[in-house]
Motif scaffolding. Structure first.
Motif, PDB file in Angstrom:
ATOM      1  N   VAL A  58       0.744  -1.082  -0.120  1.00  6.36           N
ATOM      2  CA  VAL A  58      -0.277   0.483   0.192  1.00  6.36           C
ATOM      3  C   VAL A  58       0.800   1.122   0.544  1.00  6.36           C
ATOM      4  O   VAL A  58       0.324   2.393  -0.780  1.00  6.36           O
ATOM      5  N   ASN A  59       1.889   0.893   1.438  1.00  5.18           N
ATOM      6  CA  ASN A  59       2.705   2.070   0.671  1.00  5.18           C
ATOM      7  C   ASN A  59       3.859   2.789  -0.719  1.00  5.18           C
ATOM      8  O   ASN A  59       3.635   3.453  -1.477  1.00  5.18           O
ATOM      9  N   ARG A  60       4.194   1.575  -1.488  1.00  5.58           N
ATOM     10  CA  ARG A  60       4.340   1.938  -2.571  1.00  5.58           C
ATOM     11  C   ARG A  60       3.447   2.734  -3.915  1.00  5.58           C
ATOM     12  O   ARG A  60       3.755   3.501  -4.065  1.00  5.58           O
ATOM     13  N   LEU A  61       2.097   1.897  -4.018  1.00  5.33           N
ATOM     14  CA  LEU A  61       0.795   2.827  -4.336  1.00  5.33           C
ATOM     15  C   LEU A  61       0.784   3.878  -3.633  1.00  5.33           C
ATOM     16  O   LEU A  61       0.328   5.581  -4.510  1.00  5.33           O
ATOM     17  N   VAL A  62       0.607   4.401  -2.337  1.00  2.00           N
ATOM     18  CA  VAL A  62       0.690   5.904  -2.156  1.00  2.00           C
ATOM     19  C   VAL A  62       1.795   6.375  -2.599  1.00  2.00           C
ATOM     20  O   VAL A  62       1.881   7.944  -2.778  1.00  2.00           O
ATOM     21  N   GLN A  63       2.942   6.475  -2.273  1.00  2.00           N
ATOM     22  CA  GLN A  63       4.000   6.709  -2.945  1.00  2.00           C
ATOM     23  C   GLN A  63       4.498   7.195  -4.343  1.00  2.00           C
ATOM     24  O   GLN A  63       3.975   8.323  -4.951  1.00  2.00           O
ATOM     25  N   ARG A  64       3.842   6.080  -5.425  1.00  2.00           N
ATOM     26  CA  ARG A  64       3.068   6.449  -6.789  1.00  2.00           C
ATOM     27  C   ARG A  64       2.437   7.633  -7.147  1.00  2.00           C
ATOM     28  O   ARG A  64       2.976   8.930  -7.978  1.00  2.00           O
ATOM     29  N   ARG A  65       1.622   7.670  -6.138  1.00  2.08           N
ATOM     30  CA  ARG A  65       0.420   8.877  -6.197  1.00  2.08           C
ATOM     31  C   ARG A  65       0.761   9.944  -5.783  1.00  2.08           C
ATOM     32  O   ARG A  65       0.229  10.367  -6.709  1.00  2.08           O
ATOM     33  N   MET A  66       1.528   9.917  -4.369  1.00  2.00           N
ATOM     34  CA  MET A  66       2.437  11.369  -4.407  1.00  2.00           C
ATOM     35  C   MET A  66       2.852  11.703  -5.116  1.00  2.00           C
ATOM     36  O   MET A  66       3.095  13.383  -5.513  1.00  2.00           O
ATOM     37  N   THR A  67       3.856  11.074  -5.442  1.00  2.00           N
ATOM     38  CA  THR A  67       5.120  11.552  -6.688  1.00  2.00           C
ATOM     39  C   THR A  67       4.343  11.911  -7.975  1.00  2.00           C
ATOM     40  O   THR A  67       4.726  13.170  -8.993  1.00  2.00           O
ATOM     41  N   GLU A  68       3.028  11.720  -8.311  1.00  2.00           N
ATOM     42  CA  GLU A  68       2.206  12.289  -9.411  1.00  2.00           C
ATOM     43  C   GLU A  68       1.970  13.167  -9.413  1.00  2.00           C
ATOM     44  O   GLU A  68       1.907  14.486 -10.354  1.00  2.00           O
ATOM     45  N   ARG A  69       1.007  13.151  -7.839  1.00  2.00           N
ATOM     46  CA  ARG A  69       0.576  14.575  -7.512  1.00  2.00           C
ATOM     47  C   ARG A  69       1.757  15.640  -6.913  1.00  2.00           C
ATOM     48  O   ARG A  69       1.568  17.200  -7.698  1.00  2.00           O
ATOM     49  N   TYR A  70       2.324  15.645  -7.058  1.00  2.00           N
ATOM     50  CA  TYR A  70       3.795  16.376  -6.599  1.00  2.00           C
ATOM     51  C   TYR A  70       3.879  17.516  -8.822  1.00  2.00           C
ATOM     52  O   TYR A  70       4.666  18.184  -8.295  1.00  2.00           O
ATOM     53  N   LEU A  71       4.380  15.700  -9.462  1.00  2.00           N
ATOM     54  CA  LEU A  71       5.247  16.755 -10.564  1.00  2.00           C
ATOM     55  C   LEU A  71       3.761  17.315 -11.174  1.00  2.00           C
ATOM     56  O   LEU A  71       4.354  18.113 -12.248  1.00  2.00           O
ATOM     57  N   ARG A  72       2.488  17.335 -11.079  1.00  5.23           N
ATOM     58  CA  ARG A  72       1.369  18.459 -11.612  1.00  5.23           C
ATOM     59  C   ARG A  72       1.319  19.266 -10.440  1.00  5.23           C
ATOM     60  O   ARG A  72       0.763  20.668 -11.447  1.00  5.23           O
ATOM     61  N   THR A  73       1.995  19.596  -9.752  1.00  6.30           N
ATOM     62  CA  THR A  73       1.984  20.742  -8.504  1.00  6.30           C
ATOM     63  C   THR A  73       2.562  22.035  -9.417  1.00  6.30           C
ATOM     64  O   THR A  73       2.381  23.751  -9.133  1.00  6.30           O
ATOM     65  N   LEU A  74       3.602  21.699 -10.539  1.00 10.34           N
ATOM     66  CA  LEU A  74       4.168  23.454 -10.873  1.00 10.34           C
ATOM     67  C   LEU A  74       4.191  23.436 -12.129  1.00 10.34           C
ATOM     68  O   LEU A  74       3.975  24.298 -12.720  1.00 10.34           O
ATOM     69  N   ASP A  75       2.807  22.901 -12.492  1.00 14.76           N
ATOM     70  CA  ASP A  75       2.741  22.573 -14.426  1.00 14.76           C
ATOM     71  C   ASP A  75       2.793  24.500 -14.611  1.00 14.76           C
ATOM     72  O   ASP A  75       2.008  25.295 -13.399  1.00 14.76           O
ATOM     73  N   SER A  76       2.940  24.604 -15.170  1.00 16.05           N
ATOM     74  CA  SER A  76       3.052  26.821 -16.055  1.00 16.05           C
ATOM     75  C   SER A  76       1.401  26.112 -16.575  1.00 16.05           C
ATOM     76  O   SER A  76       0.786  25.249 -17.486  1.00 16.05           O
ATOM     77  N   PRO A  77       0.672  27.236 -16.982  1.00 21.15           N
ATOM     78  CA  PRO A  77       0.162  28.641 -15.987  1.00 21.15           C
ATOM     79  C   PRO A  77      -0.382  28.253 -14.321  1.00 21.15           C
ATOM     80  O   PRO A  77      -0.160  29.335 -14.242  1.00 21.15           O
ATOM     81  N   ALA A  78      -0.291  26.759 -14.317  1.00 19.95           N
ATOM     82  CA  ALA A  78      -0.969  26.963 -12.762  1.00 19.95           C
ATOM     83  C   ALA A  78      -0.024  27.430 -11.640  1.00 19.95           C
ATOM     84  O   ALA A  78      -0.389  26.544 -10.675  1.00 19.95           O
ATOM     85  N   VAL A  79       1.600  27.202 -11.945  1.00 22.89           N
ATOM     86  CA  VAL A  79       2.303  27.613 -11.356  1.00 22.89           C
ATOM     87  C   VAL A  79       1.672  28.887 -10.499  1.00 22.89           C
ATOM     88  O   VAL A  79       1.584  30.116 -10.848  1.00 22.89           O
TER      89      VAL A  79
END
Length: 163
Positions: free
Chosen positions: A141-162
């Motif tokens: 379950v931790n691996r799944l949570v880590q994969r999902r958090m990594t995906e969320r992190y990667l999308r947090t700085l999208d331009s122009p959403a910065v």
């Protein structure tokens, strides 16, 4: 940095150590100097973790080596210490390591790069293993949570959403 729960301090900058789960993920988040500067400002102020859903308290802003970061994601406290931080004309980032009480042992690195082509790339590199009894028990379950958090992190700085 003696409180860190793992000995391989700084290993996210090179060869990841054996005996851990490894993560390497990257995404182009925008183009140009303005996108890079906005993303770097946000990254070094903890916005990535906040925008991904964590509650974040930091001892220093912007982040620098030695900054303590106390995050909370749901019921879990996630204490970390910044072990590397840098910002120059075409690169910005930081890495934090796990402190006692963190659900896992390891390190996570967040890098932004402005390429000569104008592309702004966000890269996440991490190594981790269970650090608490409940993370050992729930390892898949931790691996799944880590994969999902990594995906969320990667999308947090999208331009122009910065933001």
């Amino acid at each position: 940095m003696s409180d860190l729960t793992y000995p391989e301090i700084g290993a996210t900058a090179g060869v990841l150590p054996s005996g851990y789960h490894h993560v390497r993920a990257e995404r182009v988040i925008g183009r140009g100097r303005i996108a890079f500067e906005q993303a770097a400002d946000a990254l070094l102020c903890g916005a990535v973790q906040r925008r991904a859903g964590a509650t974040v308290r930091m001892s220093h802003t912007p982040l620098r080596v030695g900054t303590r970061i106390d995050m909370r994601l749901g019921p879990f406290g996630i204490p970390c210490l910044v072990v590397w931080a840098e910002r120059d004309d075409d690169h910005a980032g930081f890495a934090y390591g796990s402190l006692p009480g963190h659900p896992e042992c390891g390190e996570e690195r967040f890098d932004l790069t402005l390429a000569a082509t104008g592309e702004v790339t966000f890269t996440i590199t991490a190594f981790s293993r269970p650090g608490r009894w409940f993370t050992r028990l729930a390892w898949p379950v931790n691996r799944l949570v880590q994969r999902r958090m990594t995906e969320r992190y990667l999308r947090t700085l999208d331009s122009p959403a910065v933001r």
